[in-house]
Design a protein around this motif. Sequence first.
Motif, PDB file in Angstrom:
ATOM      1  N   GLY A   7     -51.845  -3.864 -32.915  1.00 57.07           N
ATOM      2  CA  GLY A   7     -52.063  -5.295 -33.064  1.00 57.07           C
ATOM      3  C   GLY A   7     -51.662  -6.141 -31.881  1.00 57.07           C
ATOM      4  O   GLY A   7     -51.814  -5.762 -30.731  1.00 57.07           O
ATOM      5  N   SER A  28     -48.581  -2.206 -35.508  1.00 56.83           N
ATOM      6  CA  SER A  28     -47.743  -1.957 -34.345  1.00 56.83           C
ATOM      7  C   SER A  28     -47.897  -3.083 -33.327  1.00 56.83           C
ATOM      8  O   SER A  28     -49.012  -3.489 -32.993  1.00 56.83           O
ATOM      9  CB  SER A  28     -48.155  -0.633 -33.690  1.00 56.83           C
ATOM     10  OG  SER A  28     -47.419  -0.434 -32.507  1.00 56.83           O
ATOM     11  N   ARG A  32     -43.635  -7.542 -26.574  1.00 58.57           N
ATOM     12  CA  ARG A  32     -43.535  -8.345 -25.350  1.00 58.57           C
ATOM     13  C   ARG A  32     -43.049  -9.767 -25.620  1.00 58.57           C
ATOM     14  O   ARG A  32     -42.404 -10.368 -24.801  1.00 58.57           O
ATOM     15  CB  ARG A  32     -44.913  -8.495 -24.706  1.00 58.57           C
ATOM     16  CG  ARG A  32     -45.520  -7.269 -24.240  1.00 58.57           C
ATOM     17  CD  ARG A  32     -45.169  -6.982 -22.780  1.00 58.57           C
ATOM     18  NE  ARG A  32     -46.078  -5.964 -22.328  1.00 58.57           N
ATOM     19  CZ  ARG A  32     -46.042  -4.705 -22.744  1.00 58.57           C
ATOM     20  NH1 ARG A  32     -45.103  -4.325 -23.591  1.00 58.57           N
ATOM     21  NH2 ARG A  32     -46.935  -3.833 -22.334  1.00 58.57           N
ATOM     22  N   PHE A  48     -44.975   3.443 -27.608  1.00 50.52           N
ATOM     23  CA  PHE A  48     -44.857   4.774 -28.216  1.00 50.52           C
ATOM     24  C   PHE A  48     -44.336   5.796 -27.201  1.00 50.52           C
ATOM     25  O   PHE A  48     -43.965   6.897 -27.578  1.00 50.52           O
ATOM     26  CB  PHE A  48     -46.224   5.231 -28.735  1.00 50.52           C
ATOM     27  CG  PHE A  48     -46.770   4.364 -29.824  1.00 50.52           C
ATOM     28  CD1 PHE A  48     -46.396   4.560 -31.149  1.00 50.52           C
ATOM     29  CD2 PHE A  48     -47.662   3.329 -29.529  1.00 50.52           C
ATOM     30  CE1 PHE A  48     -46.905   3.762 -32.157  1.00 50.52           C
ATOM     31  CE2 PHE A  48     -48.181   2.531 -30.538  1.00 50.52           C
ATOM     32  CZ  PHE A  48     -47.803   2.740 -31.852  1.00 50.52           C
ATOM     33  N   GLY A  49     -44.398   5.440 -25.922  1.00 47.09           N
ATOM     34  CA  GLY A  49     -44.027   6.400 -24.890  1.00 47.09           C
ATOM     35  C   GLY A  49     -45.247   7.166 -24.389  1.00 47.09           C
ATOM     36  O   GLY A  49     -45.224   8.395 -24.358  1.00 47.09           O
ATOM     37  N   HIS A  71     -55.600  -6.814 -27.930  1.00 46.01           N
ATOM     38  CA  HIS A  71     -56.370  -7.773 -27.132  1.00 46.01           C
ATOM     39  C   HIS A  71     -57.361  -7.020 -26.230  1.00 46.01           C
ATOM     40  O   HIS A  71     -57.046  -5.922 -25.754  1.00 46.01           O
ATOM     41  CB  HIS A  71     -55.369  -8.582 -26.292  1.00 46.01           C
ATOM     42  CG  HIS A  71     -55.969  -9.753 -25.603  1.00 46.01           C
ATOM     43  ND1 HIS A  71     -56.567  -9.661 -24.366  1.00 46.01           N
ATOM     44  CD2 HIS A  71     -56.065 -11.049 -25.981  1.00 46.01           C
ATOM     45  CE1 HIS A  71     -56.997 -10.848 -24.008  1.00 46.01           C
ATOM     46  NE2 HIS A  71     -56.712 -11.711 -24.974  1.00 46.01           N
ATOM     47  N   ALA A  74     -55.905  -5.411 -23.248  1.00 47.42           N
ATOM     48  CA  ALA A  74     -54.820  -4.423 -23.376  1.00 47.42           C
ATOM     49  C   ALA A  74     -55.414  -3.031 -23.138  1.00 47.42           C
ATOM     50  O   ALA A  74     -55.456  -2.172 -24.027  1.00 47.42           O
ATOM     51  CB  ALA A  74     -54.155  -4.532 -24.743  1.00 47.42           C
ATOM     52  N   THR A  76     -54.593  -0.385 -21.321  1.00 46.68           N
ATOM     53  CA  THR A  76     -53.793   0.852 -21.299  1.00 46.68           C
ATOM     54  C   THR A  76     -53.585   1.369 -22.720  1.00 46.68           C
ATOM     55  O   THR A  76     -53.785   2.553 -23.006  1.00 46.68           O
ATOM     56  CB  THR A  76     -52.428   0.589 -20.617  1.00 46.68           C
ATOM     57  OG1 THR A  76     -52.689   0.045 -19.325  1.00 46.68           O
ATOM     58  CG2 THR A  76     -51.627   1.853 -20.475  1.00 46.68           C
ATOM     59  N   MET A  77     -53.196   0.450 -23.606  1.00 49.08           N
ATOM     60  CA  MET A  77     -52.987   0.855 -25.004  1.00 49.08           C
ATOM     61  C   MET A  77     -54.279   1.401 -25.588  1.00 49.08           C
ATOM     62  O   MET A  77     -54.283   2.415 -26.300  1.00 49.08           O
ATOM     63  CB  MET A  77     -52.472  -0.346 -25.816  1.00 49.08           C
ATOM     64  CG  MET A  77     -52.070   0.001 -27.234  1.00 49.08           C
ATOM     65  SD  MET A  77     -50.564   0.999 -27.324  1.00 49.08           S
ATOM     66  CE  MET A  77     -51.183   2.578 -27.825  1.00 49.08           C
ATOM     67  N   LYS A 191     -59.316 -15.314 -18.417  1.00 49.18           N
ATOM     68  CA  LYS A 191     -59.904 -14.024 -18.771  1.00 49.18           C
ATOM     69  C   LYS A 191     -61.040 -14.268 -19.755  1.00 49.18           C
ATOM     70  O   LYS A 191     -61.007 -15.273 -20.473  1.00 49.18           O
ATOM     71  CB  LYS A 191     -58.881 -13.157 -19.506  1.00 49.18           C
ATOM     72  CG  LYS A 191     -57.706 -12.733 -18.726  1.00 49.18           C
ATOM     73  CD  LYS A 191     -56.756 -12.032 -19.688  1.00 49.18           C
ATOM     74  CE  LYS A 191     -55.490 -11.627 -18.993  1.00 49.18           C
ATOM     75  NZ  LYS A 191     -54.450 -11.196 -19.907  1.00 49.18           N
TER      76      LYS A 191
HETATM   77  P1  NAP Z   1     -51.358  -2.721 -22.260  1.00 49.94           P
HETATM   78  O1  NAP Z   1     -51.195  -3.060 -20.822  1.00 49.94           O
HETATM   79  O2  NAP Z   1     -52.653  -2.171 -22.698  1.00 49.94           O
HETATM   80  O3  NAP Z   1     -50.231  -1.704 -22.749  1.00 49.94           O
HETATM   81  C1  NAP Z   1     -49.094  -1.375 -21.976  1.00 49.94           C
HETATM   82  C2  NAP Z   1     -48.167  -0.589 -22.858  1.00 49.94           C
HETATM   83  O4  NAP Z   1     -47.595  -1.428 -23.858  1.00 49.94           O
HETATM   84  C3  NAP Z   1     -48.846   0.529 -23.629  1.00 49.94           C
HETATM   85  O5  NAP Z   1     -48.999   1.677 -22.819  1.00 49.94           O
HETATM   86  C4  NAP Z   1     -47.881   0.714 -24.781  1.00 49.94           C
HETATM   87  O6  NAP Z   1     -46.698   1.377 -24.355  1.00 49.94           O
HETATM   88  C5  NAP Z   1     -47.461  -0.712 -25.077  1.00 49.94           C
HETATM   89  N1  NAP Z   1     -48.292  -1.356 -26.084  1.00 49.94           N
HETATM   90  C6  NAP Z   1     -49.329  -2.211 -25.924  1.00 49.94           C
HETATM   91  N2  NAP Z   1     -49.797  -2.642 -27.089  1.00 49.94           N
HETATM   92  C7  NAP Z   1     -49.040  -2.064 -28.037  1.00 49.94           C
HETATM   93  C8  NAP Z   1     -49.029  -2.120 -29.437  1.00 49.94           C
HETATM   94  N3  NAP Z   1     -49.895  -2.905 -30.129  1.00 49.94           N
HETATM   95  N4  NAP Z   1     -48.101  -1.366 -30.101  1.00 49.94           N
HETATM   96  C9  NAP Z   1     -47.228  -0.588 -29.417  1.00 49.94           C
HETATM   97  N5  NAP Z   1     -47.178  -0.508 -28.080  1.00 49.94           N
HETATM   98  C10 NAP Z   1     -48.078  -1.233 -27.398  1.00 49.94           C
HETATM   99  O7  NAP Z   1     -50.991  -3.988 -23.162  1.00 49.94           O
HETATM  100  P2  NAP Z   1     -50.747  -5.510 -22.726  1.00 49.94           P
HETATM  101  O8  NAP Z   1     -51.992  -6.039 -22.093  1.00 49.94           O
HETATM  102  O9  NAP Z   1     -49.437  -5.570 -22.032  1.00 49.94           O
HETATM  103  O10 NAP Z   1     -50.621  -6.171 -24.167  1.00 49.94           O
HETATM  104  C11 NAP Z   1     -49.461  -5.948 -24.958  1.00 49.94           C
HETATM  105  C12 NAP Z   1     -49.721  -6.484 -26.350  1.00 49.94           C
HETATM  106  O11 NAP Z   1     -49.995  -7.881 -26.298  1.00 49.94           O
HETATM  107  C13 NAP Z   1     -50.917  -5.823 -27.028  1.00 49.94           C
HETATM  108  O12 NAP Z   1     -50.507  -5.434 -28.319  1.00 49.94           O
HETATM  109  C14 NAP Z   1     -51.982  -6.892 -27.072  1.00 49.94           C
HETATM  110  O13 NAP Z   1     -52.743  -6.852 -28.269  1.00 49.94           O
HETATM  111  C15 NAP Z   1     -51.179  -8.184 -26.974  1.00 49.94           C
HETATM  112  N6  NAP Z   1     -51.875  -9.210 -26.186  1.00 49.94           N
HETATM  113  C16 NAP Z   1     -52.301  -8.944 -24.919  1.00 49.94           C
HETATM  114  C17 NAP Z   1     -52.962  -9.910 -24.210  1.00 49.94           C
HETATM  115  C18 NAP Z   1     -53.494  -9.622 -22.831  1.00 49.94           C
HETATM  116  O14 NAP Z   1     -54.109 -10.531 -22.249  1.00 49.94           O
HETATM  117  N7  NAP Z   1     -53.327  -8.443 -22.287  1.00 49.94           N
HETATM  118  C19 NAP Z   1     -53.188 -11.173 -24.778  1.00 49.94           C
HETATM  119  C20 NAP Z   1     -52.738 -11.418 -26.081  1.00 49.94           C
HETATM  120  C21 NAP Z   1     -52.077 -10.437 -26.773  1.00 49.94           C
HETATM  121  P3  NAP Z   1     -46.509   2.955 -24.476  1.00 49.94           P
HETATM  122  O15 NAP Z   1     -47.329   3.557 -23.390  1.00 49.94           O
HETATM  123  O16 NAP Z   1     -45.032   3.143 -24.319  1.00 49.94           O
HETATM  124  O17 NAP Z   1     -46.992   3.360 -25.840  1.00 49.94           O
END
Ligand code: NAP
Length: 241
Positions: A7, A28, A32, A48-49, A71, A74, A76-77, A191
Amino acid sequence: MRVLLLGGTGEARALAKALHRHVDIVSSLAGRVPDPALPVGPVRIGGFGGVDGLKRWLRDEGIDAVVDATHPFAATMTAHAAEACDALRVPHLVLARPAWDPGAAIVVKSDAKAAEAIAEQGYSRIFLTTGRTGVGAFTGSDAWFLIRAVTEPDSASLPRSHQLLLSRGPYYYDDEFALLQTHRIDALVTKNSGGNMTRAKLDAAVALDVPVVMVARPPAPHGVKTVGSVNQAADWVAGLG
Ligand code: NAP
């Protein structure tokens, strides 16, 4: 049937709400954001690692299916979930809200390319809405930035000349219109997040003839089933039986 919902989005919360009475779900969040909006039902918080950690977690928790409602940026996830589910043969769906039509926006592939575009175009007063982690691409820019983010960017990543606006959507047209005017913004950098929670800035920019630089979405993992709405995702889960 036990389902993991990845999520951090309004869609993920809506899906949890739609499912939690009938299906054993666990949501999950990455962890952040301090004080995140929580979905209904059980929630776990934190990474999760990597792929191996996720595979272990899916096995340990007896997860039968995964809906990735993270998102659209996101990446990588999303890639990790696709790889782990493929390896374990766990049914997996991506819920990705439809992208915005970029219209006349300058479309670029990355934050770095957005920084290049504003330099090339000579924009000088930028409304930067690409989020905390996107700010670093603009550190060396000579422009002035109104930076809007949910949490504070690292101070080392901030451009020389800026104002920080910490806030969380949804945002509304009249407020966005006033913000662009008050700060004499001459370009919006965003974005292509899609959805209605943050789209008012685009409509206000168009109304004010403010040019838009739009970062395109990262490509989706190959071969993963994707739907665009919460209802479609709920139907997919129901169909798993
Ligand atoms: P990302 O770069 O794709 O993910 C980086 C790492 O964060 C993943 O490898 C994972 O760690 C952990 N992770 C991401 N989403 C997770 C989740 N839902 N549950 C558990 N671990 C998660 O992600 P991001 O762009 O930093 O975004 C982080 C979160 O913010 C996401 O859940 C996303 O839905 C939300 N979000 C992102 C944005 C955006 O613009 N990117 C905007 C709004 C909300 P591990 O490798 O250790 O498992």
